[in-house]
Design a protein around this motif. Structure first.
Motif, PDB file in Angstrom:
ATOM      1  N   ALA A   8       0.842  -1.193   0.000  1.00  0.00           N
ATOM      2  CA  ALA A   8       0.000   0.000   0.000  1.00  0.00           C
ATOM      3  C   ALA A   8       0.875   1.240   0.000  1.00  0.00           C
ATOM      4  O   ALA A   8       2.068   1.186   0.264  1.00  0.00           O
ATOM      5  CB  ALA A   8      -0.900  -0.009   1.233  1.00  0.00           C
ATOM      6  N   GLY A   9       0.261   2.368  -0.285  1.00  0.00           N
ATOM      7  CA  GLY A   9       0.967   3.625  -0.174  1.00  0.00           C
ATOM      8  C   GLY A   9       1.251   4.284  -1.506  1.00  0.00           C
ATOM      9  O   GLY A   9       1.192   3.670  -2.575  1.00  0.00           O
ATOM     10  N   VAL A  10       1.555   5.570  -1.435  1.00  0.00           N
ATOM     11  CA  VAL A  10       1.756   6.399  -2.620  1.00  0.00           C
ATOM     12  C   VAL A  10       2.896   5.890  -3.497  1.00  0.00           C
ATOM     13  O   VAL A  10       2.784   5.857  -4.730  1.00  0.00           O
ATOM     14  CB  VAL A  10       2.009   7.862  -2.182  1.00  0.00           C
ATOM     15  N   LEU A  11       4.005   5.477  -2.896  1.00  0.00           N
ATOM     16  CA  LEU A  11       5.167   5.058  -3.690  1.00  0.00           C
ATOM     17  C   LEU A  11       4.908   3.767  -4.459  1.00  0.00           C
ATOM     18  O   LEU A  11       5.540   3.521  -5.487  1.00  0.00           O
ATOM     19  CB  LEU A  11       6.394   4.870  -2.799  1.00  0.00           C
ATOM     20  N   HIS A  12       4.018   2.951  -3.968  1.00  0.00           N
ATOM     21  CA  HIS A  12       3.680   1.713  -4.654  1.00  0.00           C
ATOM     22  C   HIS A  12       2.610   1.955  -5.717  1.00  0.00           C
ATOM     23  O   HIS A  12       2.742   1.527  -6.865  1.00  0.00           O
ATOM     24  CB  HIS A  12       3.201   0.666  -3.645  1.00  0.00           C
ATOM     25  N   ARG A  13       1.546   2.659  -5.325  1.00  0.00           N
ATOM     26  CA  ARG A  13       0.414   2.805  -6.230  1.00  0.00           C
ATOM     27  C   ARG A  13       0.706   3.729  -7.411  1.00  0.00           C
ATOM     28  O   ARG A  13       0.228   3.504  -8.520  1.00  0.00           O
ATOM     29  CB  ARG A  13      -0.801   3.325  -5.459  1.00  0.00           C
ATOM     30  N   TRP A  14       1.480   4.783  -7.178  1.00  0.00           N
ATOM     31  CA  TRP A  14       1.678   5.800  -8.202  1.00  0.00           C
ATOM     32  C   TRP A  14       3.136   5.902  -8.654  1.00  0.00           C
ATOM     33  O   TRP A  14       3.569   6.938  -9.155  1.00  0.00           O
ATOM     34  CB  TRP A  14       1.182   7.157  -7.685  1.00  0.00           C
ATOM     35  N   ALA A  15       3.875   4.824  -8.525  1.00  0.00           N
ATOM     36  CA  ALA A  15       5.316   4.842  -8.803  1.00  0.00           C
ATOM     37  C   ALA A  15       5.653   5.398 -10.179  1.00  0.00           C
ATOM     38  O   ALA A  15       6.608   6.169 -10.334  1.00  0.00           O
ATOM     39  CB  ALA A  15       5.893   3.438  -8.655  1.00  0.00           C
ATOM     40  N   SER A  16       4.878   5.026 -11.192  1.00  0.00           N
ATOM     41  CA  SER A  16       5.228   5.432 -12.560  1.00  0.00           C
ATOM     42  C   SER A  16       5.011   6.921 -12.805  1.00  0.00           C
ATOM     43  O   SER A  16       5.444   7.449 -13.840  1.00  0.00           O
ATOM     44  CB  SER A  16       4.424   4.620 -13.577  1.00  0.00           C
ATOM     45  N   PHE A  17       4.352   7.614 -11.872  1.00  0.00           N
ATOM     46  CA  PHE A  17       4.101   9.047 -12.031  1.00  0.00           C
ATOM     47  C   PHE A  17       4.964   9.889 -11.090  1.00  0.00           C
ATOM     48  O   PHE A  17       4.767  11.097 -10.976  1.00  0.00           O
ATOM     49  CB  PHE A  17       2.624   9.350 -11.768  1.00  0.00           C
ATOM     50  N   LEU A  18       5.900   9.250 -10.407  1.00  0.00           N
ATOM     51  CA  LEU A  18       6.721   9.913  -9.391  1.00  0.00           C
ATOM     52  C   LEU A  18       8.198   9.847  -9.770  1.00  0.00           C
ATOM     53  O   LEU A  18       8.614   8.962 -10.532  1.00  0.00           O
ATOM     54  CB  LEU A  18       6.494   9.246  -8.025  1.00  0.00           C
ATOM     55  N   PRO A  19       9.019  10.732  -9.212  1.00  0.00           N
ATOM     56  CA  PRO A  19      10.449  10.778  -9.555  1.00  0.00           C
ATOM     57  C   PRO A  19      11.249   9.703  -8.815  1.00  0.00           C
ATOM     58  O   PRO A  19      12.196   9.992  -8.072  1.00  0.00           O
ATOM     59  CB  PRO A  19      10.861  12.185  -9.115  1.00  0.00           C
ATOM     60  N   LEU A  20      10.883   8.441  -9.025  1.00  0.00           N
ATOM     61  CA  LEU A  20      11.529   7.336  -8.319  1.00  0.00           C
ATOM     62  C   LEU A  20      12.541   6.647  -9.225  1.00  0.00           C
ATOM     63  O   LEU A  20      12.426   6.683 -10.448  1.00  0.00           O
ATOM     64  CB  LEU A  20      10.479   6.319  -7.851  1.00  0.00           C
ATOM     65  N   THR A  21      13.498   6.015  -8.616  1.00  0.00           N
ATOM     66  CA  THR A  21      14.472   5.183  -9.325  1.00  0.00           C
ATOM     67  C   THR A  21      14.485   3.818  -8.650  1.00  0.00           C
ATOM     68  O   THR A  21      13.891   3.652  -7.572  1.00  0.00           O
ATOM     69  CB  THR A  21      15.884   5.790  -9.260  1.00  0.00           C
ATOM     70  N   PRO A  22      15.160   2.827  -9.220  1.00  0.00           N
ATOM     71  CA  PRO A  22      15.257   1.531  -8.542  1.00  0.00           C
ATOM     72  C   PRO A  22      15.901   1.632  -7.168  1.00  0.00           C
ATOM     73  O   PRO A  22      15.685   0.763  -6.315  1.00  0.00           O
ATOM     74  CB  PRO A  22      16.119   0.701  -9.505  1.00  0.00           C
ATOM     75  N   ALA A  23      16.665   2.707  -6.934  1.00  0.00           N
ATOM     76  CA  ALA A  23      17.339   2.872  -5.642  1.00  0.00           C
ATOM     77  C   ALA A  23      16.488   3.588  -4.598  1.00  0.00           C
ATOM     78  O   ALA A  23      16.887   3.695  -3.437  1.00  0.00           O
ATOM     79  CB  ALA A  23      18.642   3.639  -5.840  1.00  0.00           C
ATOM     80  N   THR A  24      15.302   4.076  -5.002  1.00  0.00           N
ATOM     81  CA  THR A  24      14.434   4.769  -4.039  1.00  0.00           C
ATOM     82  C   THR A  24      13.762   3.751  -3.125  1.00  0.00           C
ATOM     83  O   THR A  24      13.029   2.883  -3.619  1.00  0.00           O
ATOM     84  CB  THR A  24      13.344   5.579  -4.760  1.00  0.00           C
TER      85      THR A  24
END
Length: 354
Positions: A8-24
Protein backbone atom coordinates in the motif's frame (compact mmCIF):
# COMPACT_ATOMS: atom_id res chain seq x y z
CA UNK A 1 -1.76 -19.40 4.79
CA UNK A 2 -3.40 -16.33 3.19
CA UNK A 3 -1.55 -14.29 0.61
CA UNK A 4 -0.25 -10.96 1.96
CA UNK A 5 -2.03 -7.84 0.74
CA UNK A 6 -0.34 -5.96 -2.11
CA UNK A 7 1.91 -3.13 -0.96
CA UNK A 8 0.00 0.00 0.00
CA UNK A 9 0.97 3.62 -0.17
CA UNK A 10 1.76 6.40 -2.62
CA UNK A 11 5.17 5.06 -3.69
CA UNK A 12 3.68 1.71 -4.65
CA UNK A 13 0.41 2.81 -6.23
CA UNK A 14 1.68 5.80 -8.20
CA UNK A 15 5.32 4.84 -8.80
CA UNK A 16 5.23 5.43 -12.56
CA UNK A 17 4.10 9.05 -12.03
CA UNK A 18 6.72 9.91 -9.39
CA UNK A 19 10.45 10.78 -9.56
CA UNK A 20 11.53 7.34 -8.32
CA UNK A 21 14.47 5.18 -9.33
CA UNK A 22 15.26 1.53 -8.54
CA UNK A 23 17.34 2.87 -5.64
CA UNK A 24 14.43 4.77 -4.04
CA UNK A 25 13.30 2.86 -0.92
CA UNK A 26 9.58 2.03 -1.15
CA UNK A 27 8.63 3.17 2.34
CA UNK A 28 5.02 3.55 3.44
CA UNK A 29 2.80 4.23 6.41
CA UNK A 30 -0.27 3.48 4.29
CA UNK A 31 -0.71 7.03 3.01
CA UNK A 32 -2.93 7.96 0.08
CA UNK A 33 -6.08 6.27 -1.26
CA UNK A 34 -8.14 8.57 0.96
CA UNK A 35 -11.96 8.56 0.71
CA UNK A 36 -13.96 10.82 -1.57
CA UNK A 37 -17.29 11.31 0.19
CA UNK A 38 -20.34 12.97 -1.34
CA UNK A 39 -21.95 15.76 0.66
CA UNK A 40 -25.21 14.66 2.22
CA UNK A 41 -26.73 18.07 2.92
CA UNK A 42 -24.78 21.19 1.98
CA UNK A 43 -24.19 21.02 -1.79
CA UNK A 44 -27.21 23.25 -2.38
CA UNK A 45 -25.97 25.76 0.20
CA UNK A 46 -22.78 25.97 -1.85
CA UNK A 47 -24.72 26.50 -5.09
CA UNK A 48 -23.64 23.15 -6.53
CA UNK A 49 -25.28 20.10 -8.08
CA UNK A 50 -22.63 17.85 -6.55
CA UNK A 51 -20.15 18.44 -3.74
CA UNK A 52 -17.55 15.88 -2.74
CA UNK A 53 -15.09 15.94 0.13
CA UNK A 54 -11.57 14.58 -0.32
CA UNK A 55 -10.76 13.32 3.17
CA UNK A 56 -7.03 13.89 3.38
CA UNK A 57 -7.58 13.83 7.13
CA UNK A 58 -7.57 10.02 6.76
CA UNK A 59 -3.84 9.89 6.05
CA UNK A 60 -1.65 8.22 8.72
CA UNK A 61 -0.81 11.37 10.69
CA UNK A 62 -4.20 12.96 9.99
CA UNK A 63 -3.31 15.40 7.22
CA UNK A 64 -2.48 15.68 3.52
CA UNK A 65 1.19 16.22 4.34
CA UNK A 66 1.86 12.45 4.42
CA UNK A 67 1.11 12.14 0.71
CA UNK A 68 4.11 14.29 -0.24
CA UNK A 69 6.29 13.58 2.80
CA UNK A 70 6.67 9.91 1.90
CA UNK A 71 8.23 10.90 -1.43
CA UNK A 72 10.47 13.55 0.11
CA UNK A 73 11.76 11.23 2.82
CA UNK A 74 12.27 8.32 0.39
CA UNK A 75 14.32 10.54 -1.90
CA UNK A 76 16.28 11.88 1.08
CA UNK A 77 17.13 8.31 2.08
CA UNK A 78 18.12 7.54 -1.50
CA UNK A 79 20.59 10.46 -1.39
CA UNK A 80 22.11 9.11 1.84
CA UNK A 81 20.56 11.59 4.28
CA UNK A 82 20.62 10.58 7.94
CA UNK A 83 18.39 13.44 9.09
CA UNK A 84 15.57 15.66 7.84
CA UNK A 85 14.41 19.14 8.83
CA UNK A 86 11.29 21.22 8.35
CA UNK A 87 9.69 24.44 9.45
CA UNK A 88 6.10 23.89 10.43
CA UNK A 89 2.83 25.29 11.71
CA UNK A 90 2.16 21.73 12.89
CA UNK A 91 1.07 19.24 10.24
CA UNK A 92 4.40 19.11 8.42
CA UNK A 93 6.22 18.47 11.70
CA UNK A 94 3.88 15.61 12.58
CA UNK A 95 4.32 14.00 9.19
CA UNK A 96 8.09 14.48 8.96
CA UNK A 97 8.56 13.12 12.46
CA UNK A 98 6.44 10.04 11.73
CA UNK A 99 8.33 9.09 8.58
CA UNK A 100 11.68 9.81 10.25
CA UNK A 101 10.74 7.47 13.09
CA UNK A 102 9.59 4.83 10.60
CA UNK A 103 12.90 5.06 8.73
CA UNK A 104 15.18 5.36 11.75
CA UNK A 105 16.58 8.80 10.97
CA UNK A 106 16.64 12.04 12.97
CA UNK A 107 14.03 14.78 12.52
CA UNK A 108 14.56 18.44 13.40
CA UNK A 109 11.55 20.75 13.51
CA UNK A 110 11.47 24.55 13.67
CA UNK A 111 8.13 25.87 14.92
CA UNK A 112 6.95 29.45 15.48
CA UNK A 113 6.67 30.13 19.20
CA UNK A 114 3.21 29.64 20.68
CA UNK A 115 1.52 29.19 17.30
CA UNK A 116 1.18 25.43 16.85
CA UNK A 117 -2.03 23.57 17.74
CA UNK A 118 -1.75 21.12 20.63
CA UNK A 119 -2.67 18.00 18.67
CA UNK A 120 0.03 18.60 16.08
CA UNK A 121 2.74 19.36 18.62
CA UNK A 122 1.77 16.22 20.54
CA UNK A 123 2.36 14.12 17.43
CA UNK A 124 5.83 15.55 16.77
CA UNK A 125 6.76 14.98 20.40
CA UNK A 126 5.44 11.41 20.39
CA UNK A 127 7.38 10.55 17.23
CA UNK A 128 10.61 11.76 18.84
CA UNK A 129 11.40 14.87 16.80
CA UNK A 130 13.89 17.41 18.08
CA UNK A 131 11.79 20.57 18.31
CA UNK A 132 13.23 24.07 18.20
CA UNK A 133 10.77 26.87 18.99
CA UNK A 134 11.88 30.02 17.20
CA UNK A 135 10.97 33.60 18.11
CA UNK A 136 9.25 34.49 14.87
CA UNK A 137 6.52 33.41 12.49
CA UNK A 138 6.47 30.46 10.09
CA UNK A 139 8.18 32.41 7.34
CA UNK A 140 11.15 33.18 9.59
CA UNK A 141 11.32 29.52 10.62
CA UNK A 142 11.33 28.39 6.98
CA UNK A 143 14.08 30.84 6.08
CA UNK A 144 16.18 29.45 8.92
CA UNK A 145 15.48 25.86 7.86
CA UNK A 146 16.52 26.60 4.29
CA UNK A 147 19.80 28.15 5.41
CA UNK A 148 20.55 25.37 7.89
CA UNK A 149 19.95 22.56 5.39
CA UNK A 150 22.12 24.34 2.84
CA UNK A 151 24.91 24.44 5.42
CA UNK A 152 24.55 20.99 7.03
CA UNK A 153 23.99 17.44 5.68
CA UNK A 154 20.29 17.47 6.50
CA UNK A 155 17.46 17.19 3.94
CA UNK A 156 14.80 19.90 3.84
CA UNK A 157 11.31 18.38 3.55
CA UNK A 158 9.10 21.46 3.33
CA UNK A 159 6.98 21.93 0.21
CA UNK A 160 9.79 23.93 -1.42
CA UNK A 161 11.14 20.43 -2.00
CA UNK A 162 9.74 19.36 -5.42
CA UNK A 163 9.41 15.75 -4.23
CA UNK A 164 6.72 16.92 -1.82
CA UNK A 165 4.72 18.47 -4.67
CA UNK A 166 5.13 15.29 -6.73
CA UNK A 167 3.62 13.21 -3.96
CA UNK A 168 0.77 15.59 -3.26
CA UNK A 169 -0.31 15.69 -6.91
CA UNK A 170 -1.44 12.05 -6.59
CA UNK A 171 -4.59 13.22 -4.79
CA UNK A 172 -5.75 14.70 -8.11
CA UNK A 173 -5.17 11.31 -9.77
CA UNK A 174 -7.36 9.68 -7.11
CA UNK A 175 -10.15 12.22 -7.58
CA UNK A 176 -10.22 11.68 -11.36
CA UNK A 177 -10.19 7.92 -10.85
CA UNK A 178 -13.08 8.03 -8.35
CA UNK A 179 -15.28 10.45 -10.33
CA UNK A 180 -14.35 9.20 -13.79
CA UNK A 181 -13.18 12.71 -14.68
CA UNK A 182 -11.94 15.89 -13.04
CA UNK A 183 -14.57 18.00 -11.25
CA UNK A 184 -15.66 21.39 -12.54
CA UNK A 185 -14.17 23.07 -9.47
CA UNK A 186 -11.65 22.27 -6.77
CA UNK A 187 -11.84 24.18 -3.48
CA UNK A 188 -8.74 24.10 -1.31
CA UNK A 189 -7.22 25.98 1.65
CA UNK A 190 -4.11 28.00 0.82
CA UNK A 191 -1.29 28.51 3.32
CA UNK A 192 2.20 27.93 2.00
CA UNK A 193 0.47 27.24 -1.36
CA UNK A 194 2.20 23.96 -2.17
CA UNK A 195 -1.03 21.98 -2.20
CA UNK A 196 -2.94 24.06 -4.76
CA UNK A 197 0.22 23.90 -6.87
CA UNK A 198 0.35 20.12 -6.55
CA UNK A 199 -3.33 19.55 -7.39
CA UNK A 200 -3.12 21.73 -10.49
CA UNK A 201 -0.05 19.79 -11.62
CA UNK A 202 -1.87 16.51 -10.99
CA UNK A 203 -5.00 17.53 -12.91
CA UNK A 204 -2.86 18.72 -15.80
CA UNK A 205 -1.09 15.37 -15.97
CA UNK A 206 -4.42 13.54 -15.78
CA UNK A 207 -5.66 15.46 -18.82
CA UNK A 208 -2.43 14.79 -20.73
CA UNK A 209 -2.65 11.07 -19.96
CA UNK A 210 -6.31 10.75 -20.92
CA UNK A 211 -7.40 10.20 -17.32
CA UNK A 212 -9.59 13.32 -17.43
CA UNK A 213 -11.28 15.49 -20.03
CA UNK A 214 -11.66 18.54 -17.79
CA UNK A 215 -9.27 21.02 -16.22
CA UNK A 216 -11.06 22.12 -13.02
CA UNK A 217 -11.21 25.75 -11.99
CA UNK A 218 -9.02 26.08 -8.90
CA UNK A 219 -10.55 28.01 -6.01
CA UNK A 220 -8.07 28.62 -3.21
CA UNK A 221 -9.02 30.23 0.07
CA UNK A 222 -6.78 32.07 2.51
CA UNK A 223 -7.73 33.28 5.96
CA UNK A 224 -8.45 37.02 5.93
CA UNK A 225 -5.76 37.63 8.56
CA UNK A 226 -3.20 35.69 6.54
CA UNK A 227 -4.03 36.51 2.92
CA UNK A 228 -0.84 37.68 1.20
CA UNK A 229 -1.80 36.32 -2.24
CA UNK A 230 -5.23 37.94 -2.07
CA UNK A 231 -3.73 41.28 -1.00
CA UNK A 232 -0.68 40.91 -3.28
CA UNK A 233 1.68 41.70 -0.40
CA UNK A 234 3.39 39.65 2.32
CA UNK A 235 1.78 39.75 5.77
CA UNK A 236 4.35 40.42 8.49
CA UNK A 237 2.15 39.26 11.37
CA UNK A 238 -0.42 36.73 10.05
CA UNK A 239 -3.23 35.81 12.41
CA UNK A 240 -6.15 33.39 12.14
CA UNK A 241 -7.82 30.60 14.07
CA UNK A 242 -6.85 28.35 11.14
CA UNK A 243 -3.27 27.76 12.31
CA UNK A 244 -2.33 25.49 9.38
CA UNK A 245 -2.70 28.42 6.93
CA UNK A 246 -1.29 31.13 9.22
CA UNK A 247 1.46 31.99 6.73
CA UNK A 248 2.36 35.48 5.57
CA UNK A 249 4.72 34.81 2.66
CA UNK A 250 3.94 31.52 0.90
CA UNK A 251 6.89 29.65 -0.58
CA UNK A 252 4.81 28.55 -3.60
CA UNK A 253 3.21 31.96 -4.18
CA UNK A 254 4.06 32.22 -7.89
CA UNK A 255 2.99 28.64 -8.60
CA UNK A 256 -0.35 29.19 -6.81
CA UNK A 257 -1.03 32.33 -8.84
CA UNK A 258 -0.21 30.36 -11.99
CA UNK A 259 -2.66 27.63 -10.98
CA UNK A 260 -5.32 30.25 -10.36
CA UNK A 261 -4.78 32.06 -13.63
CA UNK A 262 -4.27 29.03 -15.88
CA UNK A 263 -7.47 27.44 -14.54
CA UNK A 264 -9.56 30.64 -14.67
CA UNK A 265 -10.04 30.21 -10.94
CA UNK A 266 -9.64 32.47 -7.94
CA UNK A 267 -7.77 32.82 -4.67
CA UNK A 268 -9.86 34.71 -2.13
CA UNK A 269 -10.09 35.38 1.59
CA UNK A 270 -12.52 34.07 4.19
CA UNK A 271 -12.84 35.48 7.68
CA UNK A 272 -12.34 33.48 10.85
CA UNK A 273 -16.08 33.77 11.45
CA UNK A 274 -16.78 32.23 8.05
CA UNK A 275 -14.22 29.50 8.67
CA UNK A 276 -15.78 28.61 12.03
CA UNK A 277 -19.28 28.61 10.51
CA UNK A 278 -18.14 26.07 7.92
CA UNK A 279 -16.25 24.14 10.61
CA UNK A 280 -19.48 23.72 12.58
CA UNK A 281 -21.53 22.99 9.45
CA UNK A 282 -19.21 20.16 8.40
CA UNK A 283 -19.43 18.59 11.84
CA UNK A 284 -23.15 19.04 12.54
CA UNK A 285 -24.57 18.44 9.04
CA UNK A 286 -22.02 16.19 7.35
CA UNK A 287 -20.46 14.29 10.26
CA UNK A 288 -16.96 15.46 9.32
CA UNK A 289 -14.66 16.76 12.07
CA UNK A 290 -11.86 18.77 10.52
CA UNK A 291 -9.30 21.27 11.71
CA UNK A 292 -10.25 24.92 11.08
CA UNK A 293 -7.94 25.35 8.08
CA UNK A 294 -9.73 22.51 6.29
CA UNK A 295 -13.04 24.30 6.70
CA UNK A 296 -11.69 27.24 4.68
CA UNK A 297 -12.44 25.35 1.47
CA UNK A 298 -16.13 25.01 2.38
CA UNK A 299 -16.28 28.53 3.83
CA UNK A 300 -15.11 29.78 0.47
CA UNK A 301 -17.71 27.81 -1.47
CA UNK A 302 -20.46 29.13 0.80
CA UNK A 303 -19.20 32.67 0.30
CA UNK A 304 -19.16 32.28 -3.48
CA UNK A 305 -22.72 30.88 -3.44
CA UNK A 306 -24.02 33.77 -1.32
CA UNK A 307 -22.52 36.18 -3.81
CA UNK A 308 -24.30 34.35 -6.65
CA UNK A 309 -21.05 33.13 -8.18
CA UNK A 310 -21.75 29.39 -8.27
CA UNK A 311 -24.39 27.94 -10.57
CA UNK A 312 -24.40 24.17 -10.33
CA UNK A 313 -21.74 21.75 -11.46
CA UNK A 314 -19.53 19.40 -9.49
CA UNK A 315 -16.94 20.50 -6.94
CA UNK A 316 -14.46 18.73 -4.71
CA UNK A 317 -13.51 20.40 -1.44
CA UNK A 318 -10.21 19.21 0.00
CA UNK A 319 -10.42 18.62 3.76
CA UNK A 320 -6.76 18.77 4.63
CA UNK A 321 -6.58 17.81 8.30
CA UNK A 322 -8.37 16.01 11.11
CA UNK A 323 -10.24 17.94 13.81
CA UNK A 324 -8.23 16.21 16.52
CA UNK A 325 -5.24 18.23 15.31
CA UNK A 326 -6.71 21.23 17.12
CA UNK A 327 -8.90 20.06 20.02
CA UNK A 328 -8.75 23.45 21.75
CA UNK A 329 -10.76 25.09 18.98
CA UNK A 330 -13.47 22.43 19.19
CA UNK A 331 -13.73 22.80 22.94
CA UNK A 332 -13.93 26.58 22.62
CA UNK A 333 -16.60 26.45 19.90
CA UNK A 334 -19.00 23.87 21.26
CA UNK A 335 -20.84 23.89 24.56
CA UNK A 336 -21.21 20.20 25.47
CA UNK A 337 -24.79 19.02 25.81
CA UNK A 338 -24.37 16.90 28.94
CA UNK A 339 -27.10 15.99 31.43
CA UNK A 340 -26.26 13.97 34.52
CA UNK A 341 -28.34 10.98 35.55
CA UNK A 342 -28.15 7.89 37.71
CA UNK A 343 -27.33 4.63 35.95
CA UNK A 344 -30.95 3.46 35.87
CA UNK A 345 -33.46 3.31 33.04
CA UNK A 346 -35.86 5.59 34.92
CA UNK A 347 -33.22 8.24 35.64
CA UNK A 348 -31.95 8.30 32.05
CA UNK A 349 -35.54 8.54 30.75
CA UNK A 350 -36.14 11.56 32.99
CA UNK A 351 -32.91 13.17 31.76
CA UNK A 352 -34.01 12.64 28.17
CA UNK A 353 -37.53 13.88 28.85
CA UNK A 354 -39.04 10.56 27.80
Amino acid sequence: MTEPAPPAGVLHRWASFLPLTPATPRISLGEGSTPLVRAAHIAGDCGLDELWFKLESCNPTGSFKDRGMVVAVAKALESGAKAIMCASTGNTSASAAAYAAHCGIACFVLVPGGKVAAGKMAQAIAFGARIIEVSGNFDAALNAARELTAKHPVALVNSVNPDRIAGQKTAAFEICEALGDAPNFLAIPVGNAGNITAYWKGFGECAELGRATLHPRMFGFQAAGAAPIVNNAPVADPHTVATAIRIGNPASWKQAVAARDESSGAIEAVTDEEILEAYALLARREGLFVEPASAASVAGLLKLARAGRTHGGCAVAVLTGNGLKDPDTALAQYAPDVTKADATVESVERALGW
